[in-house]
Write a protein that holds these residues in place. Structure first.
Motif, PDB file in Angstrom:
ATOM      1  N   GLU A 202      63.730  27.439  13.813  1.00  0.00           N
ATOM      2  CA  GLU A 202      63.701  29.050  13.228  1.00  0.00           C
ATOM      3  C   GLU A 202      63.258  29.774  14.409  1.00  0.00           C
ATOM      4  O   GLU A 202      62.558  29.631  15.339  1.00  0.00           O
ATOM      5  CB  GLU A 202      62.346  28.890  12.287  1.00  0.00           C
ATOM      6  CG  GLU A 202      62.363  30.318  11.679  1.00  0.00           C
ATOM      7  CD  GLU A 202      61.182  29.957  10.556  1.00  0.00           C
ATOM      8  OE1 GLU A 202      60.355  30.982  10.658  1.00  0.00           O
ATOM      9  OE2 GLU A 202      61.266  29.235   9.660  1.00  0.00           O
ATOM     10  N   SER A 203      64.220  31.117  14.368  1.00  0.00           N
ATOM     11  CA  SER A 203      63.797  31.931  15.297  1.00  0.00           C
ATOM     12  C   SER A 203      62.508  32.807  15.222  1.00  0.00           C
ATOM     13  O   SER A 203      61.840  32.642  14.113  1.00  0.00           O
ATOM     14  CB  SER A 203      64.771  33.294  15.183  1.00  0.00           C
ATOM     15  OG  SER A 203      66.035  32.715  15.550  1.00  0.00           O
TER      16      SER A 203
ATOM     17  N   ILE B 152      63.584  25.099  22.170  1.00  0.00           N
ATOM     18  CA  ILE B 152      62.805  24.944  20.937  1.00  0.00           C
ATOM     19  C   ILE B 152      61.461  25.007  21.237  1.00  0.00           C
ATOM     20  O   ILE B 152      60.947  25.503  20.103  1.00  0.00           O
ATOM     21  CB  ILE B 152      63.665  23.702  20.608  1.00  0.00           C
ATOM     22  CG1 ILE B 152      65.092  23.959  20.199  1.00  0.00           C
ATOM     23  CG2 ILE B 152      62.372  23.282  19.189  1.00  0.00           C
ATOM     24  CD1 ILE B 152      65.744  22.541  19.678  1.00  0.00           C
ATOM     25  N   ALA B 153      60.872  24.358  22.088  1.00  0.00           N
ATOM     26  CA  ALA B 153      59.388  24.277  22.210  1.00  0.00           C
ATOM     27  C   ALA B 153      58.910  25.641  22.580  1.00  0.00           C
ATOM     28  O   ALA B 153      57.890  26.176  22.000  1.00  0.00           O
ATOM     29  CB  ALA B 153      58.873  23.344  23.443  1.00  0.00           C
ATOM     30  N   ALA B 154      59.584  26.347  23.144  1.00  0.00           N
ATOM     31  CA  ALA B 154      59.278  27.822  23.757  1.00  0.00           C
ATOM     32  C   ALA B 154      59.282  28.718  22.322  1.00  0.00           C
ATOM     33  O   ALA B 154      58.584  29.543  22.006  1.00  0.00           O
ATOM     34  CB  ALA B 154      60.012  28.496  24.629  1.00  0.00           C
TER      35      ALA B 154
ATOM     36  N   ALA C 196      56.250  27.898  20.006  1.00  0.00           N
ATOM     37  CA  ALA C 196      55.283  28.719  20.696  1.00  0.00           C
ATOM     38  C   ALA C 196      55.090  30.244  20.158  1.00  0.00           C
ATOM     39  O   ALA C 196      54.045  30.525  19.988  1.00  0.00           O
ATOM     40  CB  ALA C 196      55.047  28.488  22.249  1.00  0.00           C
ATOM     41  N   LYS C 197      56.175  30.785  20.506  1.00  0.00           N
ATOM     42  CA  LYS C 197      56.266  32.221  20.211  1.00  0.00           C
ATOM     43  C   LYS C 197      56.124  32.535  18.487  1.00  0.00           C
ATOM     44  O   LYS C 197      55.338  33.505  18.261  1.00  0.00           O
ATOM     45  CB  LYS C 197      57.714  32.901  20.497  1.00  0.00           C
ATOM     46  CG  LYS C 197      58.110  32.858  22.038  1.00  0.00           C
ATOM     47  CD  LYS C 197      59.382  33.328  22.274  1.00  0.00           C
ATOM     48  CE  LYS C 197      59.663  33.574  23.887  1.00  0.00           C
ATOM     49  NZ  LYS C 197      61.106  34.014  23.965  1.00  0.00           N
ATOM     50  N   ARG C 198      56.537  31.727  17.931  1.00  0.00           N
ATOM     51  CA  ARG C 198      56.371  31.776  16.580  1.00  0.00           C
ATOM     52  C   ARG C 198      54.665  31.547  16.138  1.00  0.00           C
ATOM     53  O   ARG C 198      54.179  32.509  15.305  1.00  0.00           O
ATOM     54  CB  ARG C 198      57.030  30.655  15.670  1.00  0.00           C
ATOM     55  CG  ARG C 198      58.469  30.991  15.475  1.00  0.00           C
ATOM     56  CD  ARG C 198      59.227  30.501  14.082  1.00  0.00           C
ATOM     57  NE  ARG C 198      58.795  29.004  14.054  1.00  0.00           N
ATOM     58  CZ  ARG C 198      59.275  27.863  14.517  1.00  0.00           C
ATOM     59  NH1 ARG C 198      60.434  28.093  15.286  1.00  0.00           N
ATOM     60  NH2 ARG C 198      58.980  26.871  14.570  1.00  0.00           N
TER      61      ARG C 198
ATOM     62  N   LEU D 202      45.951  37.311  18.092  1.00  0.00           N
ATOM     63  CA  LEU D 202      46.461  36.618  19.368  1.00  0.00           C
ATOM     64  C   LEU D 202      47.572  37.540  19.734  1.00  0.00           C
ATOM     65  O   LEU D 202      47.698  37.979  21.033  1.00  0.00           O
ATOM     66  CB  LEU D 202      46.948  35.316  19.092  1.00  0.00           C
ATOM     67  CG  LEU D 202      47.250  34.533  20.301  1.00  0.00           C
ATOM     68  CD1 LEU D 202      46.384  34.505  21.491  1.00  0.00           C
ATOM     69  CD2 LEU D 202      47.760  32.986  19.873  1.00  0.00           C
ATOM     70  N   TRP D 203      48.565  37.772  18.932  1.00  0.00           N
ATOM     71  CA  TRP D 203      49.703  38.878  19.366  1.00  0.00           C
ATOM     72  C   TRP D 203      49.324  40.072  20.035  1.00  0.00           C
ATOM     73  O   TRP D 203      49.837  40.616  20.973  1.00  0.00           O
ATOM     74  CB  TRP D 203      50.601  38.807  18.014  1.00  0.00           C
ATOM     75  CG  TRP D 203      51.899  39.620  18.572  1.00  0.00           C
ATOM     76  CD1 TRP D 203      52.480  40.356  17.740  1.00  0.00           C
ATOM     77  CD2 TRP D 203      52.857  39.537  19.588  1.00  0.00           C
ATOM     78  NE1 TRP D 203      53.573  41.023  18.172  1.00  0.00           N
ATOM     79  CE2 TRP D 203      53.942  40.376  19.265  1.00  0.00           C
ATOM     80  CE3 TRP D 203      52.937  38.545  20.712  1.00  0.00           C
ATOM     81  CZ2 TRP D 203      54.918  40.514  20.309  1.00  0.00           C
ATOM     82  CZ3 TRP D 203      53.789  38.546  21.494  1.00  0.00           C
ATOM     83  CH2 TRP D 203      55.071  39.744  21.492  1.00  0.00           C
ATOM     84  N   SER D 204      48.289  40.742  19.196  1.00  0.00           N
ATOM     85  CA  SER D 204      47.889  41.911  19.710  1.00  0.00           C
ATOM     86  C   SER D 204      47.275  42.005  21.118  1.00  0.00           C
ATOM     87  O   SER D 204      47.455  42.733  22.076  1.00  0.00           O
ATOM     88  CB  SER D 204      46.625  42.471  18.702  1.00  0.00           C
ATOM     89  OG  SER D 204      47.303  42.779  17.417  1.00  0.00           O
TER      90      SER D 204
END
Length: 402
Positions: free
Chosen positions: A164-165, A364-366, A369-371, A379-381
């Motif tokens: 998944e993107s 795919i691993a990256a 992790a981004k998702r 965490l994203w902030s």
């Protein structure tokens, strides 16, 4: 959605049983003028993503040094799918990817809807096997940010999904008109804000809702967008992914003017003879997709010119009969203020070599992790704050969100 590396399947898994009725062929051919003409004819009659529109493909081919190839699938002697790809070099690997790179979102191959409806596991296995055994001179076929469906038509490549993107896609349901949109987002509050913005913009010299109708207007609106976006990216510490593709976007919107349906359009909010916000959108069927946007960070920033332009664009899309106004990938507060439709996109990574297999696993691993980071608001902030601080301290830039 399969969150695994497709290369992990054994060869036996990919085999079609002896005597099966599968009759599918797949080929990669150089996308010369004759192939592109045939693609234009095929794509005119079937669903496709914005970056698979012939105008997009032809504009990219005219301005990019990348080698273009056409992935073509035929079933029982009839062409059922055509997907233009570009061959690039990345980290020492040769990759065949969707034309447009990170600018290509909501990818969807031009394909016969009946093929996707009747796509069996057996056919899917044969397509996967055919890609892996092709003579394409590449390490990996990578088509990211693909839409699962367009206009109710399924994406036939979804069966090959690797992961998944990371980013969700947000959109506005326009089926019941703009009035219904206002009711959902809070009619009283939204109209009160719009009236207040209108008064401030009138006081600043009056405003106009512009659409680029000539090549000169395309150049003017695009120049304003690039300047505004460049300034914004610098402040956020994000790499400006538009810098190297100015010629492509000029060609895209200029060529679009000659098309009957004008598939790619530039809009702007002009206040006091200055462009304060710009959007670039695709118009395919009954769907309007805002591909990019920018705002001028000047004395009118507090009036929220981008939000005001979104109001005008969404209202116009509804009045013109569109059923969806799509803000494309990326989860931002200004989008959430309008949107009631949330969807995910998927990536397909089919390795052709051992190096391609290793790189697919890393991608795919990256992505996973981004998702995880982006699904954690706190965490994203934190990541975004750190990125801005780093950029302010060193003048360096980080990679863009997508």
């Amino acid at each position: 959605m399969v969150d695994a590396v497709l290369a992990g399947h054994s060869g036996a898994d990919m085999q079609v049983q002896a005597g099966s009725p599968v009759d599918v062929t797949l080929a990669f051919t150089p996308a010369g003028s004759a192939v592109l003409e045939r693609y234009r004819a095929f794509a005119a009659a079937v669903p496709k993503g914005p970056a698979q529109h012939p105008v997009w493909v032809e504009a990219w081919g005219a301005t990019s040094s990348s080698r273009l190839v056409m992935m073509e699938i035929s079933h029982r002697g009839a062409v059922v799918l055509m997907m233009p790809l570009e061959i690039i070099r990345r980290r020492g690997l040769t990759i065949a990817r969707a034309i447009g790179g990170t600018h290509a979102n909501g990818n969807f191959p031009a394909s016969d809807p009946s093929f996707a409806r009747n796509l069996s596991a057996e056919l899917t296995h044969e397509i996967d096997r055919s890609i892996r055994r092709s003579d394409l001179d590449a390490d990996l076929v990578l088509v990211e940010r693909q839409a699962h469906e367009i206009g109710g038509h399924a994406n036939p490549l979804a069966a090959l999904a690797s992961t998944e993107s990371p980013n969700v896609a947000l959109a506005v349901d326009l089926n019941n008109g703009f009035g219904a949109v206002l009711d959902r987002v809070g009619r009283k509050r939204r109209l009160k804000k719009h009236r207040a913005q209108t008064r401030k913009l009138e006081a600043a010299g009056g405003f106009g809702h512009r659409e680029a109708k000539t090549e000169a207007e395309v150049e003017a609106l695009l120049a304003a967008f690039l300047q505004q976006k460049g300034e914004r990216f610098r402040k956020l510490g994000i790499e400006n992914v538009f810098t190297d593709h100015q010629r492509f976007f000029e060609q895209l919107f200029k060529r679009s003017l000659a098309e009957a349906e004008t598939p790619f359009r530039l809009h702007a909010l002009e206040v006091g003879d200055k462009l304060r916000a710009v959007t670039g959108s695709s118009h395919l069927g009954d769907r309007v997709i805002c591909e990019f946007s920018s705002i001028a960070e000047d004395e009118l920033l507090q009036v929220s010119p981008g939000d005001f332009l979104s109001f005008l664009n969404i209202e116009a899309a509804a009045d013109q009969g569109a059923t969806v106004y799509d803000f494309s990938v990326g989860d931002e507060p200004y989008k959430r203020g309008w949107c009631d439709l949330v969807s995910t996109q998927f990536d397909v990574a089919v390795p052709l070599t051992l190096r391609g297999r290793a790189y697919a696993a890393l991608l795919i691993a990256a992505s996973r992790a981004k998702r995880q980071v982006k699904s954690n608001e706190r965490l994203w902030s934190m990541v975004k704050r750190l990125r801005r601080s780093k950029a302010a301290a060193s003048g360096a830039t980080a990679e863009a969100d997508d």
